[in-house]
Design a protein around this motif. Structure first.
Motif, PDB file in Angstrom:
ATOM      1  N   ARG A  70      -3.768   4.995 -10.805  1.00 40.38           N
ATOM      2  CA  ARG A  70      -3.062   6.016 -10.984  1.00 40.38           C
ATOM      3  C   ARG A  70      -4.563   7.117 -11.372  1.00 40.38           C
ATOM      4  N   GLY A  71      -4.256   8.563 -10.445  1.00 41.31           N
ATOM      5  CA  GLY A  71      -5.024   9.304  -9.825  1.00 41.31           C
ATOM      6  C   GLY A  71      -4.608  10.648  -9.143  1.00 41.31           C
ATOM      7  N   ALA A  72      -5.177  11.308  -8.794  1.00 38.51           N
ATOM      8  CA  ALA A  72      -5.016  12.191  -8.189  1.00 38.51           C
ATOM      9  C   ALA A  72      -3.897  11.978  -7.206  1.00 38.51           C
ATOM     10  N   PRO A  73      -2.769  12.372  -6.273  1.00 39.30           N
ATOM     11  CA  PRO A  73      -1.879  12.283  -4.641  1.00 39.30           C
ATOM     12  C   PRO A  73      -3.201  11.944  -3.854  1.00 39.30           C
ATOM     13  N   VAL A  74      -2.906  10.724  -3.191  1.00 34.43           N
ATOM     14  CA  VAL A  74      -3.287  10.969  -2.033  1.00 34.43           C
ATOM     15  C   VAL A  74      -2.478  10.121  -0.869  1.00 34.43           C
ATOM     16  N   SER A  75      -2.770  10.663   0.236  1.00 29.86           N
ATOM     17  CA  SER A  75      -2.505  10.470   1.449  1.00 29.86           C
ATOM     18  C   SER A  75      -2.726   9.830   2.574  1.00 29.86           C
ATOM     19  N   ARG A 121       1.298  -1.322   0.184  1.00 32.37           N
ATOM     20  CA  ARG A 121      -0.204  -0.545   0.187  1.00 32.37           C
ATOM     21  C   ARG A 121       1.035   1.385   0.216  1.00 32.37           C
ATOM     22  N   ARG A 122       1.414   1.511   0.905  1.00 30.12           N
ATOM     23  CA  ARG A 122       2.590   2.312   0.675  1.00 30.12           C
ATOM     24  C   ARG A 122       3.631   2.443  -0.432  1.00 30.12           C
ATOM     25  N   ASN A 130       4.038   6.235  -5.342  1.00 28.49           N
ATOM     26  CA  ASN A 130       3.285   6.149  -6.393  1.00 28.49           C
ATOM     27  C   ASN A 130       2.289   6.652  -7.004  1.00 28.49           C
ATOM     28  N   GLY A 131       1.399   7.590  -7.032  1.00 36.11           N
ATOM     29  CA  GLY A 131      -0.050   8.112  -7.180  1.00 36.11           C
ATOM     30  C   GLY A 131      -1.158   7.481  -7.492  1.00 36.11           C
ATOM     31  N   TYR A 132      -1.016   6.120  -6.797  1.00 35.74           N
ATOM     32  CA  TYR A 132      -1.966   4.963  -6.678  1.00 35.74           C
ATOM     33  C   TYR A 132      -2.789   5.433  -5.784  1.00 35.74           C
ATOM     34  N   PHE A 155      -3.924  -1.239   7.997  1.00 35.68           N
ATOM     35  CA  PHE A 155      -4.711  -2.205   7.861  1.00 35.68           C
ATOM     36  C   PHE A 155      -5.641  -2.506   6.919  1.00 35.68           C
ATOM     37  N   GLY A 156      -5.585  -1.108   5.836  1.00 35.80           N
ATOM     38  CA  GLY A 156      -6.266  -0.855   4.940  1.00 35.80           C
ATOM     39  C   GLY A 156      -7.542   0.367   5.104  1.00 35.80           C
ATOM     40  N   PRO A 157      -6.836   1.476   3.940  1.00 34.38           N
ATOM     41  CA  PRO A 157      -8.432   2.504   3.957  1.00 34.38           C
ATOM     42  C   PRO A 157     -10.325   2.082   4.070  1.00 34.38           C
TER      43      PRO A 157
END
Length: 231
Positions: free
Chosen positions: A161-166, A131-132, A137-139, A174-176
């Motif tokens: 791939r999409g808009a940057p996510v944090s 996940r990291r 890498n913008g996914y 755990f998985g968002p």
């Protein structure tokens, strides 16, 4: 399991492959997933990539036995090197290997990614570093699920791939999306892992040899996070 009857795990992976996709199944083993999807008319073409000779020849046999040679190309190659630009791949599946291995395959094959492919990933452990990598890498993670097959829990991570996510450290662990959905399989997985972590910590504390303090802190933090998650 064969190309007619997929395992529950591969059926759930198949459900995340977009209709009409051109699929690259990396580490395809016997080629059951792409062959099953082609037979159902769910995809239009596929590449089955294998790095080892024995599964490569098994996949060639499966494709040949189903008369799908015009639609499925089987290639002996390492990771994403199985993909050629002319394949027009729109979805990539990587299943049944460690999360770190999947991460390394994606990272070393970045030049083969055009950026619009859907990634359908089924790691056997090591989900956090995978996940990291996706985040770095913008996914964006579009879907996640946990399923139990026999005695084992499996995770599926779908990303594009999409808009940057944090994502926070806990979300990476755990998985968002799974933290929100809290499915019965997800909770059962973490209840089992909590018991395992507690046993590990207890055995470390009883061990005669010195255990690094960072390791004790890491497991203690995981126990705290899981306990709070399940509360």
């Amino acid at each position: 399991m064969n190309e007619h009857t997929l395992s529950m795990r591969l059926e759930r992976v198949a459900a995340h492959v977009p209709a009409g996709a051109r699929l690259a199944d990396i580490g395809s083993d016997h080629g059951y997933l792409p062959v099953a999807l082609l037979r159902r008319g769910a995809i239009v073409a596929a590449v089955a990539g294998e790095v080892a000779q024995t599964p490569f020849h098994a996949a060639v046999r499966t494709v040949r036995d189903n008369d799908l040679q015009p639609f499925i190309t089987v290639r002996l190659a390492s990771g994403l090197a199985a993909i050629e630009p002319s394949d027009g791949i729109t979805a990539i599946s990587l299943c049944g290997m460690g999360g770190e291995t999947i991460r390394d395959i994606l990272d070393s094959g970045k030049a083969r990614l055009r950026g619009h492919e859907r990634l359908i990933l089924q790691p056997n452990g090591g989900e956090q570093p995978l996940r990291r990598w996706l985040m770095d890498n913008g996914y964006r993670i579009l879907d996640e699920e946990v399923l139990q097959e026999n005695r084992f829990f499996y995770e599926i991570i779908v990303a594009e791939r999409g808009a940057p996510v944090s994502y926070s450290a806990r979300q990476l662990y755990f998985g968002p999306l799974q933290m929100q959905a809290r499915s019965p399989a997800f909770l059962a997985k973490w209840q089992r892992l909590l018991r395992q972590r507690q046993k590990t910590l207890a055995s470390f504390k009883q061990a005669r040899q010195e255990v690094p303090g960072e390791k004790l802190e890491e497991i203690s933090l995981q126990i705290q996070w899981i306990t709070e998650l399940l509360a």
